[in-house]
Design a protein around this motif. Structure first.
Motif, PDB file in Angstrom:
ATOM      1  N   LYS A  12       0.825  -1.199   0.000  1.00  0.00           N
ATOM      2  CA  LYS A  12       0.000   0.000   0.000  1.00  0.00           C
ATOM      3  C   LYS A  12       0.866   1.259   0.000  1.00  0.00           C
ATOM      4  CE  LYS A  12      -4.213   1.702   2.143  1.00  0.00           C
ATOM      5  NZ  LYS A  12      -5.260   1.434   3.112  1.00  0.00           N
TER       6      LYS A  12
ATOM      7  N   ASP B 277       7.648 -12.493   3.624  1.00  0.00           N
ATOM      8  CA  ASP B 277       7.195 -13.058   2.359  1.00  0.00           C
ATOM      9  C   ASP B 277       5.685 -13.229   2.472  1.00  0.00           C
ATOM     10  OD1 ASP B 277       6.704 -14.327   0.054  1.00  0.00           O
ATOM     11  OD2 ASP B 277       7.754 -16.185   0.562  1.00  0.00           O
ATOM     12  N   THR B 278       4.967 -12.150   2.289  1.00  0.00           N
ATOM     13  CA  THR B 278       3.531 -12.176   2.530  1.00  0.00           C
ATOM     14  C   THR B 278       2.803 -11.249   1.566  1.00  0.00           C
ATOM     15  OG1 THR B 278       1.846 -11.784   4.207  1.00  0.00           O
ATOM     16  CG2 THR B 278       3.787 -10.433   4.349  1.00  0.00           C
TER      17      THR B 278
ATOM     18  N   ARG C  70      11.274  -3.471  -7.166  1.00  0.00           N
ATOM     19  CA  ARG C  70      10.121  -3.786  -8.023  1.00  0.00           C
ATOM     20  C   ARG C  70       9.438  -2.527  -8.528  1.00  0.00           C
ATOM     21  NH1 ARG C  70       7.335  -9.353  -7.051  1.00  0.00           N
ATOM     22  NH2 ARG C  70       9.232 -10.537  -6.690  1.00  0.00           N
TER      23      ARG C  70
ATOM     24  N   PHE D 166     -10.403  -8.329   5.045  1.00  0.00           N
ATOM     25  CA  PHE D 166      -9.642  -9.574   5.136  1.00  0.00           C
ATOM     26  C   PHE D 166     -10.473 -10.825   4.864  1.00  0.00           C
ATOM     27  CE2 PHE D 166      -6.745  -6.735   7.340  1.00  0.00           C
ATOM     28  CZ  PHE D 166      -5.551  -7.114   6.761  1.00  0.00           C
TER      29      PHE D 166
ATOM     30  N   ILE E 228      -9.755  -1.103   4.314  1.00  0.00           N
ATOM     31  CA  ILE E 228      -9.180  -0.138   5.245  1.00  0.00           C
ATOM     32  C   ILE E 228      -7.681  -0.343   5.402  1.00  0.00           C
ATOM     33  CG2 ILE E 228      -9.779  -1.571   7.258  1.00  0.00           C
ATOM     34  CD1 ILE E 228     -10.300   1.073   8.770  1.00  0.00           C
ATOM     35  N   LEU E 229      -7.183  -1.593   5.376  1.00  0.00           N
ATOM     36  CA  LEU E 229      -5.753  -1.810   5.605  1.00  0.00           C
ATOM     37  C   LEU E 229      -5.021  -2.206   4.334  1.00  0.00           C
ATOM     38  CD1 LEU E 229      -5.825  -3.656   9.043  1.00  0.00           C
ATOM     39  CD2 LEU E 229      -5.093  -1.342   8.586  1.00  0.00           C
ATOM     40  N   ASN E 230      -5.607  -3.061   3.528  1.00  0.00           N
ATOM     41  CA  ASN E 230      -4.923  -3.488   2.316  1.00  0.00           C
ATOM     42  C   ASN E 230      -5.064  -2.444   1.219  1.00  0.00           C
ATOM     43  OD1 ASN E 230      -3.770  -6.166   2.807  1.00  0.00           O
ATOM     44  ND2 ASN E 230      -5.885  -6.694   3.296  1.00  0.00           N
ATOM     45  N   MET E 231      -4.220  -2.581   0.189  1.00  0.00           N
ATOM     46  CA  MET E 231      -4.278  -1.615  -0.900  1.00  0.00           C
ATOM     47  C   MET E 231      -5.606  -1.756  -1.649  1.00  0.00           C
ATOM     48  SD  MET E 231      -1.318  -3.500  -3.078  1.00  0.00           S
ATOM     49  CE  MET E 231      -1.336  -2.422  -4.492  1.00  0.00           C
TER      50      MET E 231
ATOM     51  N   TYR F  70      -8.878  -9.659  -3.816  1.00  0.00           N
ATOM     52  CA  TYR F  70      -9.362 -10.813  -3.063  1.00  0.00           C
ATOM     53  C   TYR F  70      -9.264 -10.494  -1.581  1.00  0.00           C
ATOM     54  CZ  TYR F  70      -4.466 -11.981  -2.127  1.00  0.00           C
ATOM     55  OH  TYR F  70      -3.168 -11.956  -1.696  1.00  0.00           O
TER      56      TYR F  70
ATOM     57  N   PRO G 260      -7.540 -11.597   1.676  1.00  0.00           N
ATOM     58  CA  PRO G 260      -6.352 -12.450   1.851  1.00  0.00           C
ATOM     59  C   PRO G 260      -6.392 -13.426   3.028  1.00  0.00           C
ATOM     60  CG  PRO G 260      -5.865 -10.175   2.450  1.00  0.00           C
ATOM     61  CD  PRO G 260      -7.209 -10.171   1.828  1.00  0.00           C
ATOM     62  N   LEU G 261      -7.216 -13.230   4.025  1.00  0.00           N
ATOM     63  CA  LEU G 261      -7.177 -14.183   5.138  1.00  0.00           C
ATOM     64  C   LEU G 261      -8.131 -15.358   4.955  1.00  0.00           C
ATOM     65  CD1 LEU G 261      -6.488 -12.170   8.396  1.00  0.00           C
ATOM     66  CD2 LEU G 261      -4.928 -13.231   6.799  1.00  0.00           C
TER      67      LEU G 261
ATOM     68  N   LEU H 114      -0.544 -17.446   1.997  1.00  0.00           N
ATOM     69  CA  LEU H 114      -0.042 -16.317   2.792  1.00  0.00           C
ATOM     70  C   LEU H 114       1.101 -15.611   2.068  1.00  0.00           C
ATOM     71  CD1 LEU H 114       0.002 -14.813   5.564  1.00  0.00           C
ATOM     72  CD2 LEU H 114       1.713 -16.467   6.273  1.00  0.00           C
ATOM     73  N   GLU H 115       1.922 -16.417   1.351  1.00  0.00           N
ATOM     74  CA  GLU H 115       3.114 -15.862   0.729  1.00  0.00           C
ATOM     75  C   GLU H 115       2.753 -14.956  -0.438  1.00  0.00           C
ATOM     76  OE1 GLU H 115       2.758 -19.120   1.271  1.00  0.00           O
ATOM     77  OE2 GLU H 115       4.239 -19.519   2.844  1.00  0.00           O
ATOM     78  N   ASP H 116       3.676 -14.062  -0.750  1.00  0.00           N
ATOM     79  CA  ASP H 116       3.524 -13.224  -1.923  1.00  0.00           C
ATOM     80  C   ASP H 116       3.648 -14.111  -3.159  1.00  0.00           C
ATOM     81  OD1 ASP H 116       3.866 -10.112  -2.800  1.00  0.00           O
ATOM     82  OD2 ASP H 116       4.810 -11.488  -4.201  1.00  0.00           O
TER      83      ASP H 116
ATOM     84  N   THR I   1       3.947 -13.278  -6.262  1.00  0.00           N
ATOM     85  CA  THR I   1       4.662 -12.740  -7.418  1.00  0.00           C
ATOM     86  C   THR I   1       6.134 -13.102  -7.392  1.00  0.00           C
ATOM     87  OG1 THR I   1       5.165 -10.672  -6.260  1.00  0.00           O
ATOM     88  CG2 THR I   1       3.112 -10.751  -7.484  1.00  0.00           C
ATOM     89  N   ARG I   2       6.579 -13.816  -6.367  1.00  0.00           N
ATOM     90  CA  ARG I   2       8.004 -14.131  -6.309  1.00  0.00           C
ATOM     91  C   ARG I   2       8.311 -15.373  -7.107  1.00  0.00           C
ATOM     92  NH1 ARG I   2      11.147 -12.357  -1.064  1.00  0.00           N
ATOM     93  NH2 ARG I   2      12.765 -13.385  -2.235  1.00  0.00           N
ATOM     94  N   ASP I   3       9.403 -15.300  -7.877  1.00  0.00           N
ATOM     95  CA  ASP I   3       9.791 -16.468  -8.653  1.00  0.00           C
ATOM     96  C   ASP I   3      11.205 -16.910  -8.313  1.00  0.00           C
ATOM     97  OD1 ASP I   3      11.100 -14.352  -9.757  1.00  0.00           O
ATOM     98  OD2 ASP I   3       9.892 -14.310 -11.585  1.00  0.00           O
TER      99      ASP I   3
ATOM    100  N   LYS J 191      12.217 -18.058  -5.340  1.00  0.00           N
ATOM    101  CA  LYS J 191      12.306 -18.944  -4.185  1.00  0.00           C
ATOM    102  C   LYS J 191      12.100 -20.387  -4.628  1.00  0.00           C
ATOM    103  CE  LYS J 191      11.322 -16.148  -0.207  1.00  0.00           C
ATOM    104  NZ  LYS J 191      10.442 -15.910   0.919  1.00  0.00           N
TER     105      LYS J 191
END
Lengths: 180, 170
Positions: free
Chosen positions: A84, A116-117, A126, B124, B138-141, B146, B148-149, B155-157, B159-161, B163
């Motif tokens: 955000k 990592d969340t 990024r 959430f 209110i908290l997330n962008m 979606y 997220p909880l 839970l993980e992001d 977009t990471r490739d 790992k």
């Protein structure tokens, strides 16, 4: 004891000194970097120690923190950047005038670190280009100073035409940053 | 009904005497009374707990949701923590709703504190609080598409490739 900056290489004679403009400007820039501290968590606390009397970043000509991006040369991102907050960071970068450098201090700013969340940006590279990464969680002030000194090296040795080059513009465009 | 001091027994008795079958289930957890009520009765039962002179549950300590994907038809629990300042008593109210139609009435008319907590729960878990004046994240962008909880999301992001899962025991 006051230590003066050494003059760049050049030709010296009676009443004159000749060197290249690149080197003079590089020397001036490298020793008057104005940092913008973008501190969001514990790395910011380490930065406060770095600015304090014990470590004293002022020794490197960086005592003048700029809390306005318009007068800053060096964006120091210290701490976790939530997704955000990403657009805010990008806007701060956009508002800085060229030439500008970015240093990512600590694991979170460099790669997301332990977070990592879904809510955390996995490294500020990024959204904006980064010049120097300082590892650590958090890094010690000595490491932050090392990072700033690496930025000084970059500033000192940068070609004056680099920021007008197509390569540089392409790099900014790859981050969707507008170029003039 | 007049009670000098509130305890789990006399509060539960007052609830069952007043609402009967609408008290679906009750249990004690860590010494705290937990009561399950039907989702469509949350407004009148919690409203009664707030306005009743001998209970005065005037403080909404917390409002959140829990996702139980294995409970078909009642996957989402909306949990209310109530506190009576004047009677020094706390309790928990739970309502279960389905993940297909996650709707429940908003408590904003009863407690102003419900406003942001319901927005967070919506953010959430995707719970739709009908009657909420401004139900948005209110908290997330804002661009997040979606909730997220909910447990079907990692839970993980994603977009990471860089790992390699084998290094992380996944």
């Amino acid at each position: 004891m006051v230590k003066m900056v050494e003059a760049p290489e050049g030709v010296e004679g009676q009443g004159f000194f000749a060197t290249s403009l690149d080197k003079v400007i590089g020397m001036a820039r490298a020793n008057s970097l104005w940092p913008l501290p973008f501190a969001t968590s514990c790395c910011g606390i380490e930065f406060m120690a770095t600015m304090g009397a014990n470590y004293d970043l002022a020794r490197f000509g960086s005592e003048r923190l700029s809390f306005s991006p318009r007068q800053a040369d060096l964006l120091m991102v210290m701490g976790t950047i939530a997704k955000k907050m990403g657009p805010v960071l990008k806007q701060v970068y956009d508002q800085m005038a060229e030439p500008k450098w970015v240093i990512a201090v600590g694991a979170c700013a460099s790669s997301g670190g332990i977070f990592d969340t879904y809510s955390v940006l996995q490294g500020i590279d990024r959204i904006i280009p980064v010049d120097v990464y300082v590892p650590g969680c958090p890094p010690r002030p000595e490491q932050i100073i090392e990072g700033v000194m690496k930025i000084q090296d970059l500033a000192r040795n940068e070609n004056l035409r680099r920021r007008n080059s197509d390569e540089y513009k392409k790099m900014l465009e790859s981050y969707n940053i507008e170029t003039l | 009904m007049s009670m000098a001091e509130l305890n789990n027994e006399n509060v539960l008795k007052a609830l069952t005497d007043t609402f009967g079958d609408a008290i679906l289930h009750s249990e004690m957890q860590f010494g705290m009374l937990n009561v399950e009520i039907p989702a469509d009765r949350n407004l009148d039962i919690i409203g009664w707990l707030k306005s009743n002179e001998s209970l005065k549950m005037e403080f909404l300590t917390d409002l959140c949701a829990v996702h139980y994907p294995e409970q078909k038809g009642r996957e989402l629990a909306v949990v209310y923590h109530l506190h009576s300042w004047t009677k020094n008593y706390r309790m928990r109210i739970k309502c279960f709703i389905s993940a297909q139609k996650p709707e429940i009435a908003s408590l904003t008319g009863l407690y102003n504190a419900a406003n942001w907590m319901e927005r967070e729960t919506f953010d959430f878990y995707g719970v739709q609080f009908s009657g909420h004046p401004d139900l948005r994240r209110i908290l997330n962008m804002d661009e997040m598409d979606y909730h997220p909880l909910l447990k079907q999301y990692a839970l993980e992001d994603e977009t990471r490739d860089d790992k390699d899962d084998s290094f992380f025991g996944r």
